[in-house]
Design a protein around this motif. Structure first.
Motif, PDB file in Angstrom:
ATOM      1  N   ARG A  64      48.701 -54.481  52.851  1.00  0.00           N
ATOM      2  CA  ARG A  64      47.501 -55.268  52.534  1.00  0.00           C
ATOM      3  C   ARG A  64      46.663 -54.548  51.485  1.00  0.00           C
ATOM      4  O   ARG A  64      46.798 -53.354  51.264  1.00  0.00           O
ATOM      5  CB  ARG A  64      46.668 -55.540  53.776  1.00  0.00           C
ATOM      6  N   PRO A  72      45.134 -61.537  53.304  1.00  0.00           N
ATOM      7  CA  PRO A  72      46.542 -61.736  53.666  1.00  0.00           C
ATOM      8  C   PRO A  72      47.297 -60.424  53.792  1.00  0.00           C
ATOM      9  O   PRO A  72      46.922 -59.408  53.192  1.00  0.00           O
ATOM     10  CB  PRO A  72      47.092 -62.573  52.508  1.00  0.00           C
ATOM     11  N   LEU A  74      51.194 -58.870  53.497  1.00  0.00           N
ATOM     12  CA  LEU A  74      52.580 -59.041  53.084  1.00  0.00           C
ATOM     13  C   LEU A  74      53.444 -58.320  54.114  1.00  0.00           C
ATOM     14  O   LEU A  74      53.197 -57.150  54.423  1.00  0.00           O
ATOM     15  CB  LEU A  74      52.778 -58.438  51.688  1.00  0.00           C
ATOM     16  N   GLN A  75      54.441 -59.016  54.663  1.00  0.00           N
ATOM     17  CA  GLN A  75      55.318 -58.418  55.657  1.00  0.00           C
ATOM     18  C   GLN A  75      56.679 -58.168  55.036  1.00  0.00           C
ATOM     19  O   GLN A  75      57.327 -59.095  54.573  1.00  0.00           O
ATOM     20  CB  GLN A  75      55.447 -59.334  56.869  1.00  0.00           C
ATOM     21  N   LEU A  76      57.086 -56.913  55.018  1.00  0.00           N
ATOM     22  CA  LEU A  76      58.364 -56.520  54.425  1.00  0.00           C
ATOM     23  C   LEU A  76      59.265 -55.943  55.500  1.00  0.00           C
ATOM     24  O   LEU A  76      58.797 -55.222  56.389  1.00  0.00           O
ATOM     25  CB  LEU A  76      58.139 -55.470  53.335  1.00  0.00           C
TER      26      LEU A  76
END
Length: 95
Positions: A64, A72, A74-76
């Motif tokens: 983030r 938001p 971000l999911q990795l």
């Protein structure tokens, strides 16, 4: 993913009496700011600036913007992050 955090939606074609219908849910993990411990790079200053923060989520690595902690996430996947770190360390991404 915790079942109490999943929002189910019934088709608008379903009646209130139930019957044969299908419910759908978005299984993207909902991230709440206080749920995880976020870490900022040791290269970042305490004054902020353009930085990212990372957190170990239950199924991924969260990334983030440190200037927008409620924004938001971000999911990795863990393999994607490991590959990125490997490429950075090897100099493959240097200009």
């Amino acid at each position: 993913m915790r079942p109490d955090r999943i929002t189910w939606r019934k088709s608008s074609y379903s009646t209130q009496e139930g019957g044969q219908c299908v419910e759908l849910a978005s299984l993207v993990q909902q991230i709440r700011p206080g749920d995880y411990t976020w870490r900022m790079s040791s290269y970042s200053s305490q004054e902020g600036g353009t930085c990212i923060e990372v957190a170990t989520l239950s199924t991924a690595i969260g990334v983030r913007d440190s200037t927008d902690p409620d924004g938001p996430v971000l999911q990795l996947s863990r393999p994607a992050v490991a590959g990125l770190v490997s490429r950075i360390k090897s100099g493959q991404l240097d200009r």
